[in-house]
Design an enzyme around this catalytic site. Structure first.
Site, mmCIF file in Angstrom:
data_model
loop_
_atom_site.group_PDB
_atom_site.id
_atom_site.type_symbol
_atom_site.label_atom_id
_atom_site.label_comp_id
_atom_site.label_asym_id
_atom_site.label_seq_id
_atom_site.Cartn_x
_atom_site.Cartn_y
_atom_site.Cartn_z
ATOM 1 N N ASP A 175 4.188 -16.874 0.872
ATOM 2 C CA ASP A 175 3.401 -15.660 0.941
ATOM 3 C C ASP A 175 2.188 -15.469 0.506
ATOM 4 O O ASP A 175 1.699 -16.334 0.122
ATOM 5 C CB ASP A 175 4.600 -14.620 0.359
ATOM 6 C CG ASP A 175 4.452 -14.691 -1.155
ATOM 7 O OD1 ASP A 175 3.980 -15.678 -1.736
ATOM 8 O OD2 ASP A 175 4.960 -13.716 -2.057
ATOM 9 N N ASP A 177 -0.247 -13.300 -2.350
ATOM 10 C CA ASP A 177 -0.331 -12.235 -3.227
ATOM 11 C C ASP A 177 -1.800 -11.903 -3.516
ATOM 12 O O ASP A 177 -2.607 -12.704 -3.752
ATOM 13 C CB ASP A 177 0.264 -12.788 -4.607
ATOM 14 C CG ASP A 177 1.710 -13.300 -4.425
ATOM 15 O OD1 ASP A 177 2.635 -12.490 -3.756
ATOM 16 O OD2 ASP A 177 2.024 -14.472 -4.731
ATOM 17 N N ASP A 267 2.012 -9.663 -0.862
ATOM 18 C CA ASP A 267 2.507 -8.645 -1.728
ATOM 19 C C ASP A 267 1.092 -8.107 -2.433
ATOM 20 O O ASP A 267 0.076 -8.941 -2.641
ATOM 21 C CB ASP A 267 2.934 -9.371 -3.144
ATOM 22 C CG ASP A 267 4.456 -9.816 -2.842
ATOM 23 O OD1 ASP A 267 5.145 -9.272 -1.733
ATOM 24 O OD2 ASP A 267 4.826 -10.823 -3.133
#
Length: 404
Positions: A175, A177, A267
């Site tokens: 992912d 961030d 995120d």
DNA sequence: CGGCCTACG
DNA sequence: CGTA
DNA sequence: GCCG
């Protein structure tokens, strides 16, 4: 050694929390070494490598494989649980539940009529092929540009910083961030919601789990002012278009995929500026690094560390927060800059998961803060010592340099 | 032999 | 229970 | 499973 991670995963599925943790510690230590282990002598005296883990390593070094590990890999239950937990929103408990029902593949889950998926799991299955693919650094940077543009349209003075694995120097991640903040205290209020709205307007918001600041006046009359600011964060899935990614490789995708876009887990965290150093520390370190640090804070220093602050239990206040308040300088800039410089002297490695190369590039561009401020100096000194005293990788690297 | 990070929804 |  |  990926083998240690496999043993940890297997322990986790067997509800053996202790062994799971021990294997993760062992994996962390091995990853932090400058080169692969060739003989058992090379790991003499290293922490977290006990009788059992050493036996497994010896087996692999002599036969090229371990019987116990091979057995785990072949196990039907292990394979199924590994598959199920690879879905966003599915943990060990849900995976176990499905396994006990006799389900073995993702297709069986989706065709089973009696299974109710929650919102997170529905998104997890919908974008499964994209989310399970690695995210490249180029893709992370492309997303950074897109989000930065959106953010600046709302708040021109806002600063977006890439954190997570990519800040530790990784080339790929699962992912991306980001930390989002504004130089003026309090201006971050509601910023994240605004950003999310804009991303939705642009049609690139595929999933959004927003965790607003939990502030309810009626609920906490007794709480002190300091306790109210749990900063905002959100877990998103964004649509990344082909052509927005720099570099010859472009988008990471399967052969024969002609959509022209992919989904990526993102995120976003928006702390108030006076918590920036703690947020950066918390969101840059690996999971294991965070655990080590927080364990150290509690056990060795009688303090409580989280992504917002360092709480001193004996003094009953946020020890650094008081210092931060009393200085005019943006003190976090100074502490992170010194910390980064200190780390780089001792840790020339940058490419492993467990060595958080705390980011200083952004700070390098700005001026060096003036010395002579006793508060600055004290914070810097304590902060550096605190990190170094517990940095497992630091210990390991130090050991390799001087004891072998 | 007990503890194993800490916070959020 | 799940996410980081 | 490893550590204090």
């Amino acid at each position: 050694m990926d083998v240690m991670e496999e043993l940890a995963e297997s322990s986790e599925f067997n509800e053996s929390k202790g062994p799971c943790l021990a294997f993760r510690q062992a994996a962390s230590v091995l990853k932090s070494l400058p080169s692969a282990v060739r003989c058992l002598g090379a790991i003499q005296g290293l922490p977290w490598l006990g009788e059992h883990t050493k036996a497994v390593m010896e087996e692999i070094l002599t036969f090229g494989r371990s019987f116990k590990v091979e057995e785990i890999r072949c196990d039907e239950r292990y394979q199924a649980l590994k598959l199920f937990t690879s879905v966003f929103g599915v943990g060990p408990k849900t995976a176990e539940k499905w396994y006990r029902r006799g389900l073995r593949s993702l297709k069986e889950i989706l065709t089973e009529p009696n299974i109710q998926l929650n919102r997170m799991q529905r998104a997890g299955f919908l974008y499964y092929s994209d989310i399970s693919k690695a995210v490249s650094k180029a893709e992370a940077e492309a997303l950074g540009c897109i989000i930065e543009e959106t953010v600046h349209w709302i708040a021109p003075d806002a600063v977006l910083a890439l954190t997570g694995g990519f800040r530790r120097g990784k080339e790929y991640g699962h992912d991306v961030d980001f930390l989002l903040t504004v130089p003026e205290m309090g201006k971050e209020e509601g910023l994240l919601l605004h950003v999310i709205d804009r991303l939705r307007d642009q049609g690139i918001l595929l999933y959004c789990d927003h965790q607003g600041s939990t502030f309810d006046v009626s609920k906490l009359p007794s709480c002190r002012f300091e306790d109210m600011d749990h900063f905002q964060k959100c877990f998103l899935i964004l649509r990344l278009e082909e052509g927005q990614v720099e570099g010859e490789r472009g988008l990471q995708r399967d052969p024969g995929d002609s959509r022209g876009w992919r989904a990526v887990r993102v995120d976003l965290v928006a702390p108030p500026v006076d918590r920036y150093a703690f947020a950066l520390l918390g969101w840059t370190g690996s999971k294991q690094f965070g655990r080590d640090l927080r364990t150290f804070a509690r056990k060795e220093r009688q303090m409580l560390l989280d992504n917002h602050a360092l709480y001193d239990k004996t003094k009953r206040n946020y020890s650094y927060r008081r210092l931060l308040r009393r200085t005019s300088l943006p003190i976090w800039v100074w502490s992170m800059w010194s910390l980064g410089r200190e780390m780089h002297k001792h840790l020339p490695l940058t490419d492993t998961d467990t060595i958080p190369t705390l980011y200083i590039q952004y700070i390098k561009g700005s001026q060096t803060p003036s010395l002579g401020n006793t508060f600055c100096h004290e914070v810097e000194r304590r902060f550096c010592r605190f990190i170094k005293a517990n940095f497992l990788q630091f210990y390991t690297f130090w050991h390799v340099l001087f004891n072998i």
